[in-house]
Each structure stands twice: as C-alpha cells, then as structure tokens.
Design a protein around this motif. Structure first.
Motif, mmCIF file in Angstrom:
data_model
loop_
_atom_site.group_PDB
_atom_site.id
_atom_site.type_symbol
_atom_site.label_atom_id
_atom_site.label_comp_id
_atom_site.label_asym_id
_atom_site.label_seq_id
_atom_site.Cartn_x
_atom_site.Cartn_y
_atom_site.Cartn_z
ATOM 1 N N ALA A 75 0.832 -1.207 0.000
ATOM 2 C CA ALA A 75 0.000 0.000 0.000
ATOM 3 C C ALA A 75 0.867 1.258 0.000
ATOM 4 C CB ALA A 75 -0.919 -0.015 1.224
ATOM 5 N N SER B 157 1.247 3.845 -3.170
ATOM 6 C CA SER B 157 0.779 5.207 -2.920
ATOM 7 C C SER B 157 1.889 6.233 -3.128
ATOM 8 C CB SER B 157 0.245 5.326 -1.487
ATOM 9 O OG SER B 157 -0.864 4.477 -1.303
ATOM 10 N N TYR C 151 -1.972 -7.879 -4.414
ATOM 11 C CA TYR C 151 -2.499 -6.576 -4.001
ATOM 12 C C TYR C 151 -2.448 -5.584 -5.156
ATOM 13 C CZ TYR C 151 -3.340 -2.494 -1.037
ATOM 14 O OH TYR C 151 -3.870 -1.360 -0.481
#
Length: 406
Positions: free
Chosen positions: A108, A112, A298
C-alpha cells in the motif's frame, strides 16, 4: 514420516495455542527457509517439547523433495504431526500471517508513494544473526543425526555437494544414496518385518481423495485456463500461483524467473520495476520470500487479490506434503524404512550446516568491510549458545547493531 501419530502429540495442545506459537515464529523468522525451520525447532522441540528432532529432520527431507516453499511445507508437516491436517493448516496460516500483514502494508505504501520501504541497515545486521541461528539449530541436532563415522561422512558429503553443486537433482541423489547407506548399515535378518499392525497406519481415505482432486484441479487450471475465456482476475491469480507452486522445486529463489515470466511478460500485471520491488520487499519481511505473491496480488486486485495469491502460493504444496507424509506412515513400521530415515537424517544435518555456511559466504562476498558482520555473527553465537537466549533477542540485538554500524 515419523511413525508417531498426531494424537500422540496433541494431548494438552489446542489449535489456539499452536496458532499463537507459530504466529510468534512468523514474527521473528527473518531469512526464510532454514532460518524459519531453525526457529520452529527451537520453539517446538526445545521449548514446548511437542515433537522431536527426528520429526523435524524427516519433515525437512520430505519438503526438499516436494514442490513448493520448503519452510512453510515443513511447518505444515509439523502441524499435521501435532494435531492432524487441521493443525497443519492452522500452523501454516499462522506462520505466514505476520509477513502477509507487513507485505500488504508495504504494498500500500509503495503503490501510494512510489518508493521502497526497506530497512536495509537493519537487514544487513540481521543476516549474520540468521546464519548463527541456523548453525545453532544444526549443532543441537547433531546427537540425533550423527551417531558414528558413517553418519559424519554422509553429512560432510551432503554439505559439500550442496555448497558446490546444488540443485534439486543433487538433493535427490544425496537422499537416495544416504537412504541406501542407511539400509545397508542397519540391515538385519528381521529387516522389513512389521513391528506394528499395518491396520494402525493411514489408508488412502476420503480425505486423501479430496486433497488429490484439489491438487489435480490446481494443475489443470494452470495448464488449461489460458485456453478458456475466464475473465475473473481472482480466478486467474489463483490459477497462476497455485499451478506454479506445484510445478517448481528447490525453494523460493527458483520460483522468481517463472513468476516474472507469468506476471510481467505473459499477463502484464506488473512492470519490471514493480516486480523487482515485490522481490526486494519479500526479502525484508519475516518468513519465506514467496510472500512476494501477496504484493503481486495486491497490485492486481487489491486486498482480495493479496489473499487469493497468498493462499494459492502456499496452500497446495502444504496440502501435498500432508498427503505424502500420511501415506509414508504406512511404511513407518518397517525396519528398512526406519534405517533409510536414519541415513537421510545425517544428510539433512549436513544440509542445515551448509545453509549456514552458504549465507556466511554470501555475506562475505557482498561486504566491503567484514569486521561488522563478523562481530554480529560472533555475538549472536554467544547469545544463543552461551547465554541461552531465544532467537527473538538475537534478531533484535542484530537489527539494532545493523542500524548503528552499517
């Protein structure tokens, strides 16, 4: 492969306790593979006394001969010995979860911010400590593995071949030769005569049939799904990772080229840069490097993709080793089988020592200054062997020293 049944070990040990034990192991097992196995031995054999060294070495031998990630397969084998197939599933899931959570967080952040989150200095300090942990575990197994000059010779030859030649075929030849030597050495007039009733051993029942169908389905999906018009990305993820997990031998680093071919070249799910990031992050999380599959899942399909990819890369090989070990128990009452196991355990001991030496050689080859890693390795050996402290303290001290000196 041990003749002891799961019920022998289960008394007084709940699934919840097993989960907590292996979750803790998953939190501190940086280095994957033999490092994780070494911590498993410390917790399960020495601290909790749930199984013995013979079982650990039998599990390592079987896992090295079967496809998939060796360390997680050994964990599934151990869990099955303690509490049956459900215990195997619980232990495997528990040991993977810490790395899974970390990898999801890393993925993540990376996706990001577009930057790596890698604790290079801490990892540089931890690697010599991992070598010490593996060496310490191997030395503690020597009484069970080395009972005479022949055992020592088998261990030395196995370690030398693994360091100089390597590869799955070398492992197969080592185990086959060690088994033959064990049988010839222990051969007697009553060899092969059962000492227990055959009916007490597992048969190929409905559970085994279900697992066999599941494994065949994984391979079938991997081979034939590209020819079908299946658009579900989750099905595609499961197909790719479950099929690869059953078709490649030799541990996580052998998987990397095939995973790259599938996810970068064939499907275009990741760029080469993203794939390199997934491998790098897999190296700095505890547990096996194949946790990189979590990052890939993911990136492709969010949290659901991470879950599916993780299950697919670890579950089929774990199911296979439980199936194989239960069928091998049908032969565990035979004297020749036990003699072969004794020979193989000597070879496994040599391979464990070789794993520690290989890591040390790799550290020496990459280091610009050998003083710091040498001091950390020596200090880790002192903490483990003389102060008798656990692996978690060794890893923490090494990580702090890495931050200070690298």
């Amino acid at each position: 492969m041990s003749h002891k049944s799961a019920s022998t070990y289960a008394e007084g040990t709940s699934l919840a306790q097993l989960f907590l034990i292996f979750f803790k192991i998953g939190c501190i097992s940086w280095g994957g593979y033999m490092a994780l196995i070494s911590v498993v031995r410390s917790e399960i054999v020495e601290k909790h006394r749930l199984i013995d060294d013979d079982d650990i070495m039998d599990g390592v031998a079987l896992a090295m001969l079967l496809p998939g990630p060796v360390a997680v397969n050994v964990v599934a084998y151990v869990g099955d010995k303690i509490r049956g197939p459900l215990g195997g599933a619980v232990c495997a899931a528990a040991v993977i979860l810490p790395s899974f959570f970390l990898m999801v967080g890393f993925a993540a952040l990376y996706l990001s911010w577009g930057a790596m989150v890698v604790a290079d200095k801490a990892l540089a300090g931890v690697l010599p400590a991992i070598a010490a942990i593996i060496l310490n575990a191997g030395l503690k197994m020597r009484e069970k593995a080395l009972r005479g000059p022949i055992d020592i010779a088998i261990a030395l030859i196995a370690a030398t071949l693994l360091l100089t030649v390597g590869g799955i075929w070398t492992v197969i030849c080592i185990f086959a030769t060690a088994a033959v030597v064990g049988i010839l050495r222990h051969q007697s007039d009553d060899a092969g005569v059962p000492v227990e009733a055959i009916g007490q051993h597992p048969t190929f029942g409905i559970g085994s049939c279900v697992v066999t169908v599941f494994l065949a389905t994984c391979i079938g999906l991997f081979l034939f799904l590209p020819q079908l018009t299946v658009t579900s990305i989750l099905v595609q993820l499961f197909s790719v990772f479950s099929g690869m997990s059953l078709l490649l031998f030799g541990g996580g680093y052998i998987f990397i080229p095939m995973i790259q071919e599938a996810v970068v070249n064939a499907h275009g799910w990741l760029s080469l840069e993203d794939f390199a990031a997934s491998i790098a992050l897999g190296q700095v999380t505890p547990g096996p490097i194949l946790i990189s599959a979590t990052f890939i899942g993911y990136k492709v399909a969010g949290l659901a993709g991470a879950v599916i990819a993780t299950i697919a890369i670890f579950m089929p090989p774990a199911a296979l080793i439980i199936l194989a070990s239960r069928q091998l128990e049908r032969f565990s009452h035979m004297a020749r089988f036990k003699a072969a196991q004794a020979g193989i355990r000597s070879a496994v001991f040599g391979m464990i020592i070789a794993a520690a030496l290989s890591l040390l050689i790799g550290i020496a080859g990459e280091a610009t200054n050998l003083l710091a890693p040498t001091v950390i390795f020596a200090l880790s050996c002192f903490v483990l062997m003389y102060l008798k402290k656990g692996e978690i303290w060794t890893v923490l001290i090494a990580a702090v020293l890495g931050l200070l000196v690298f």
